[in-house]
Enzyme design. Structure first.
Site, short mmCIF file in Angstrom:
data_model
loop_
_atom_site.label_atom_id
_atom_site.label_comp_id
_atom_site.label_asym_id
_atom_site.label_seq_id
_atom_site.Cartn_x
_atom_site.Cartn_y
_atom_site.Cartn_z
N TYR A 1 -3.40 1.54 -13.61
CA TYR A 1 -2.46 2.64 -13.33
C TYR A 1 -1.02 2.22 -13.03
CZ TYR A 1 -4.43 1.31 -8.77
OH TYR A 1 -4.87 0.61 -7.70
N GLU B 1 -1.36 11.33 -10.10
CA GLU B 1 -2.53 10.61 -10.61
C GLU B 1 -3.67 10.76 -9.61
OE1 GLU B 1 -1.40 6.50 -11.05
OE2 GLU B 1 0.31 7.02 -12.30
N CYS C 1 -41.95 -4.59 16.59
CA CYS C 1 -42.26 -3.58 15.57
C CYS C 1 -42.83 -2.32 16.22
CB CYS C 1 -43.25 -4.17 14.57
SG CYS C 1 -43.77 -2.97 13.33
N CYS D 1 -40.36 -7.02 10.30
CA CYS D 1 -41.62 -7.25 11.00
C CYS D 1 -42.36 -8.28 10.15
CB CYS D 1 -42.43 -5.95 11.09
SG CYS D 1 -44.14 -6.29 11.54
N CYS E 1 -49.55 -4.96 9.45
CA CYS E 1 -48.68 -3.91 9.98
C CYS E 1 -48.90 -2.65 9.12
CB CYS E 1 -47.23 -4.38 9.92
SG CYS E 1 -46.07 -3.11 10.41
N SER F 1 0.86 -1.19 0.00
CA SER F 1 0.00 0.00 0.00
C SER F 1 0.89 1.23 0.00
CB SER F 1 -0.91 -0.02 1.21
OG SER F 1 -0.11 -0.03 2.36
N ASP G 1 -11.13 5.30 -5.69
CA ASP G 1 -11.65 4.70 -4.47
C ASP G 1 -12.48 3.46 -4.82
OD1 ASP G 1 -12.09 4.44 -1.83
OD2 ASP G 1 -13.58 6.03 -1.67
N LYS H 1 -4.31 12.29 0.85
CA LYS H 1 -5.75 12.04 1.03
C LYS H 1 -6.50 13.35 1.19
CE LYS H 1 -6.42 7.57 2.29
NZ LYS H 1 -7.60 6.88 2.45
N LYS I 1 -6.42 9.20 -7.06
CA LYS I 1 -6.46 7.98 -6.23
C LYS I 1 -7.89 7.46 -6.26
CE LYS I 1 -4.81 6.15 -1.85
NZ LYS I 1 -5.94 5.26 -1.58
N CYS J 1 -46.70 -2.08 14.95
CA CYS J 1 -47.78 -3.03 15.25
C CYS J 1 -47.45 -3.94 16.43
CB CYS J 1 -48.11 -3.86 14.01
SG CYS J 1 -46.82 -5.04 13.59
#
Ligand code: IVH
Length: 668
Positions: free
Chosen positions: A224, A113, A405, A423, A429, A83, A117, A311, A115, A408
């Site tokens: 890349y 370049e 729920c 539910c 409901c 990395s 994601d 970043k 980056k 209900c």
């Protein structure tokens, strides 16, 4: 035909389709229509079926993936996938630059370049063919996801030109934003949970064990980084350009910089321009351009010394969690939503944040009153990314996921393998019942005008409408005394309900709100089975033999029809006069006048609604798209069309036709 003739035709078709793929997915400039492409593909599929001796794993027909589930083999990377060191401010960039300058003690260039994601991927090519695609894994070894990678159309299976016999190329698999949003819209329509963001979806898709499912995801890939013993150049940027000429999708957005100033210019530019890209980036990558210099700089244990990432700051807000609401949707899924003290974030005021599911709340160890950090990522709704545990009051209560729920009172269930609680009381409901009615009347379904969520609420609360079939026994006299409904609107509603009896079968099927049966799936099923009765009796096998219908959809349909209550409902709707069979003219709708033509519609029309025009386009074999491109065949222009669209159509030389021209086309 002789064997050599067959081999030649097959080869020509493969070659042609590869070229069209390249033009469409890599260059974004196709020269034939989707229809023409499909015809070539059908021809090739047919020939390959007839002459299996010419099977080729790299044939464009193989990109549809396979339905067989596979376990991934672990593969060791030839070059470890390290990395990059991260930096967060300009001072750290300057430090990196000075370190490189000092170590090299000679002029050098830095390639800046974007980056991307997404999920990193390593592709290995031998003698011009893709032989392996591997995920990053732990950096030393990763999963062999070759079958999945082969479904990504922008990745060439065979390359062209003066490439080395063996090399590796690395890049990022991602999902373009517009495709991601479209995919989520379709999921919501089909009653499925939307994906949370493009990055996780891209990474998750690469790891699906069924490559046919991967082929349905709109994955794309930027490359890349070229590695190997025998590279064409000793400059990184020149290698990228070479790789582009072999057929790879190399981003245009990079710059060879000779000074720190140029680097900062690049960073500043993309810090704001990134929002206009159709894909997510989370920073900038800086790489020393000269590979010999890279070698001299070498690596630390974890990162190269010749590259670094910068970043971007994620736009974060800091605010207080006031409470958590639990919302029940039409499918019964319970979604927790955080109520926040309003905070300014990326130009809007944020008051709510998605909490996804019980596991997410648990992983944050969220307490009521916590100070939290919220971010807007690729998601539509902002999300809580971190809790400021130090600011927590000692007596604060943890957020507990509800067990019953909120609407209900029924005990919630969590189906195995699913993240959501449901539910199970789908019959009574209130939000589930009302949600189903709202879906039923919506424009793309039965299109019952004059009825909206509020009126449904009202009709439900006074016991007039408890299910969709009740709509068809309403009388204007019952509506008139209700709040807000005068005589005119009451009559309009009844007229609109009456009109809906003409809605064709595919839309009625969609309106029933069967889980995973969105608009497109409903159409496929309607055309395949022709009537609700045939669909009701279809076996799992018959269902999955229909194009794009997988096990999960099939299972959901079977379970829908195995519920007596649903059968009763359909019977009542049949009695009311709804269309549960395909009409002859609809059956014959295929290969009609608009076959293979792509349309964009814009503005408002006098004889039809926008949805009606879209439906006509599809019914006559054409295709709807939302934005203009060189692939658009016609722009159907209504009133009040935006000037930008008009200008773009003119620039691209796309014929602009009126509603009347369009109607004439249909009559041809
Ligand atoms: S080069 C040794 N270039 O960022 C250098 N990586 O932390 C190898 N990434 O795992 C990476 N955009 O997934 C490189 N233009 C780019 C990139 C990029 C995104 C990702 C990649 C890698 C991570 C590095």
């Amino acid at each position: 035909m002789s064997n050599t003739d067959i081999a030649r035709i097959i080869e020509q078709l493969r070659e042609g389709l590869n070229q069209h793929n390249y033009r469409y997915y890599v260059l974004n400039s196709p020269v034939i229509s989707d229809y023409e492409y499909d015809q070539l593909m059908d021809k090739l599929i047919e020939l390959e079926r007839k002459y299996p001796e010419y099977f080729d794993p790299d044939s464009p027909t193989q990109r549809v993936g396979s339905d067989i589930n596979v376990e991934f083999k672990q593969v060791k990377h030839k070059y470890p996938m390290l990395s990059l060191g991260n930096t967060y401010n300009e001072g750290e960039i300057t430090d990196f630059y000075n370190r490189v300058a000092k170590a090299l003690n000679e002029p050098f260039e830095i390639v800046c370049e974007l980056k991307y994601d997404g999920a990193s991927i390593s592709l290995v090519y031998e003698n011009g063919r893709l032989v392996r695609g591997v995920t990053r894994g732990d950096g030393t070894q990763g999963d062999d996801v070759t079958a999945n990678v082969k479904t990504i159309k922008s990745i060439p299976l065979k390359i062209k030109g003066d490439y080395p016999a063996e090399f590796e190329i690395r890049g990022e698999v991602f999902i373009p934003r517009n495709k991601f949003e479209q995919m989520n819209r379709e999921r919501i329509e089909a009653g499925e949970e939307p994906f949370s963001n493009p990055r996780n979806t891209a990474a998750g898709s690469l790891k699906l064990q069924n490559s046919k499912q991967v082929a349905q995801r709109p994955l794309d890939c930027f490359l890349y980084y070229l590695l190997g013993e025998d590279l064409p150049s000793d400059k990184h940027a020149e290698n990228l350009e070479k790789a582009r000429s072999w057929g790879f999708k190399i981003p245009e957005e990079y710059k060879v910089c000779g000074s720190l100033n140029e680097i900062f210019e690049f960073i500043h530019y993309w810090d704001t321009a990134r929002y206009e890209l159709n894909y997510d980036i989370d920073g900038i990558v800086l790489k020393v351009n000269d590979i010999n210099q890279q070698k001299r700089l070498g690596f630390t244990a974890k990162n190269p010394r010749w590259a670094i990432s910068y970043k971007f700051k994620a736009e974060q807000g800091y605010t207080k969690l006031l409470s958590v609401d639990f919302q029940v949707g039409r499918t019964g899924a319970v979604t927790p939503v955080a109520n926040l003290e309003p905070v300014q974030l990326a130009g809007t005021i944020v008051k709510r944040a998605s909490l996804h599911n019980a596991d997410f709340i648990k992983s944050l160890d969220l307490h009521i009153g916590d100070m939290v950090f919220v971010e807007k990522g690729g998601e539509i709704i902002p999300k809580i990314v971190k809790v400021d545990v130090d600011a927590r009051k000692p007596d604060s209560e943890p957020v507990r996921f509800i067990t019953h729920c909120p609407e209900c009172g029924t005990e919630l269930v969590r189906p195995e393998g699913e993240a959501a609680y449901y539910c199970p009381n789908s019959e009574s409901c209130p939000p589930q019942v009302k949600g189903r009615i709202e879906h039923f009347i919506s424009r793309k379904a039965m299109n019952i005008d004059g009825l909206g969520a509020e009126t449904i609420d009202l009709l439900y609360s006074v016991n007039l409408v408890k299910d969709v079939a009740d709509l068809y026994s309403l009388h204007p006299m019952q509506l008139m005394p209700l709040e807000r409904l005068g005589e005119k609107s009451a009559r309009n509603i009844i007229r609109s309900i009456e009109e809906s009896k003409k809605v064709p079968f595919p839309r009625v099927l969609y309106a029933l709100g069967i889980r995973y049966v969105g608009e497109t799936v409903a159409k496929k099923l309607a055309y395949a089975f022709k009537s609700i009765d045939k669909l009701k009796d279809a076996t799992q096998e018959e269902l999955t033999s229909v194009d794009e219908i997988g096990e999960r959809i099939a299972q959901s349909i079977i379970s829908f029809f195995s519920n007596e209550k649903n059968i009763e409902l359909i019977e009542r709707l049949k009695k009311a006069g709804l269309q549960f069979e395909l009409k002859e003219e609809e059956e014959n709708r295929v290969s009609q006048v608009l076959n293979g033509k792509t349309f964009v519609i814009s503005g408002t029309f006098s004889n039809h609604s926008r949805d009606e025009i879209k439906e006509l386009i599809e019914r006559y074999g054409g295709k709807n798209t939302s934005s203009l491109s060189s692939k658009t065949d016609y722009l159907v222009a209504g009133e009040n069309m935006g000037p930008a669209k008009l200008a773009k159509a003119e620039k691209l030389g796309i014929p602009i036709i009126s509603e009347e021209d369009f109607e004439k086309m249909l009559q041809q």
